[in-house]
Design an enzyme around this catalytic site. Structure first.
Site, PDB file in Angstrom:
ATOM      1  N   LEU A 259       0.900  -1.158   0.000  1.00 21.98           N
ATOM      2  CA  LEU A 259       0.000   0.000   0.000  1.00 21.98           C
ATOM      3  C   LEU A 259       0.940   1.208   0.000  1.00 21.98           C
ATOM      4  CD1 LEU A 259      -2.739  -1.059   2.577  1.00 21.98           C
ATOM      5  CD2 LEU A 259      -2.855  -1.110   0.085  1.00 21.98           C
ATOM      6  N   PRO A 260       1.192   1.783  -1.171  1.00 24.04           N
ATOM      7  CA  PRO A 260       2.335   2.677  -1.363  1.00 24.04           C
ATOM      8  C   PRO A 260       2.167   4.102  -0.817  1.00 24.04           C
ATOM      9  CG  PRO A 260       1.123   2.468  -3.401  1.00 24.04           C
ATOM     10  CD  PRO A 260       0.467   1.538  -2.413  1.00 24.04           C
ATOM     11  N   CYS A 261       2.113   4.206   0.498  1.00 22.02           N
ATOM     12  CA  CYS A 261       2.011   5.532   1.107  1.00 22.02           C
ATOM     13  C   CYS A 261       3.285   6.344   0.863  1.00 22.02           C
ATOM     14  CB  CYS A 261       1.678   5.431   2.596  1.00 22.02           C
ATOM     15  SG  CYS A 261       2.848   4.480   3.561  1.00 22.02           S
ATOM     16  N   HIS A 262       4.374   5.675   0.474  1.00 26.43           N
ATOM     17  CA  HIS A 262       5.606   6.412   0.158  1.00 26.43           C
ATOM     18  C   HIS A 262       5.429   7.302  -1.076  1.00 26.43           C
ATOM     19  CE1 HIS A 262       5.934   2.663  -2.231  1.00 26.43           C
ATOM     20  NE2 HIS A 262       6.581   3.417  -3.109  1.00 26.43           N
ATOM     21  N   ARG A 263       4.382   7.069  -1.856  1.00 24.76           N
ATOM     22  CA  ARG A 263       4.134   7.874  -3.060  1.00 24.76           C
ATOM     23  C   ARG A 263       3.380   9.163  -2.755  1.00 24.76           C
ATOM     24  NH1 ARG A 263       2.180   2.686  -6.571  1.00 24.76           N
ATOM     25  NH2 ARG A 263       4.208   1.630  -6.609  1.00 24.76           N
TER      26      ARG A 263
END
Length: 176
Positions: free
Chosen positions: A134-138
């Site tokens: 779940l790419p919260c780094h984006r």
């Protein structure tokens, strides 16, 4: 029961946890709140944690290896994400941010039709227990700055650089 395994990555060791239904946690083992997150999961899922591995962790291990090798841009491993309806809405929307792209917290709030909920979206991102998948780094600040990543901003920068390298897209890295 949550089975927990360790997975080595180029960014350090990660703890992966899964029930029979799917992956419920993927965090760096040096994250200060890892034990708190595991305790919260045991309460939410009314279960215990034991060392071990199941089919979901095996799939995750393979998909992470492919991701770090630049051969995977989307994950298909099954996830379970106990949380509020709002948190799950935010977490589902994270998967809609394309590999190699970023979105601001405001853009993320607008994408779920709640443009006034920027702080709540940021808080929900911070509660995400499934890093990378779940790419919260984006998600970045409105000014283009790197903000808030539980794994550390050095890892967020690395992940964005990695995705840039394999996406063919050019980020304006002067913003970072």
């Amino acid at each position: 029961m949550i089975l927990k395994s360790k997975i080595d990555t180029p960014l350090g060791e990660m703890a992966a946890g899964a029930t029979d239904e799917g992956i419920c946690i993927l965090e760096f083992t040096d994250k200060q709140k890892l034990n708190t997150e595991l305790n919260d999961l045991t309460k939410l899922l009314k279960t215990t944690v034991e060392d071990g591995e199941n089919k979901h962790i095996k799939i995750l291990r393979k998909q992470l290896k492919e991701y770090f090798a630049g051969k995977r841009k989307e994950f298909t491993v099954t996830l379970i994400t106990p949380g509020t309806e709002f948190q799950n809405e935010v977490w589902r929307e994270l998967k809609n941010i394309p590999f190699g792209s970023t979105r601001t917290y405001l853009e993320q709030a607008t994408a779920i039709n709640k443009p006034g909920s920027v702080r709540a979206v940021a808080n929900a991102n911070g509660m995400n227990r499934i890093s990378i998948i779940l790419p919260c780094h984006r998600v970045i600040g409105s000014d283009g700055s790197l903000t808030g990543y539980g794994g550390g901003l050095h890892r967020k920068r690395w992940l964005l650089d990695h995705e840039k390298k394999y996406s063919g897209k050019a980020f304006d890295m002067t913003l970072f």
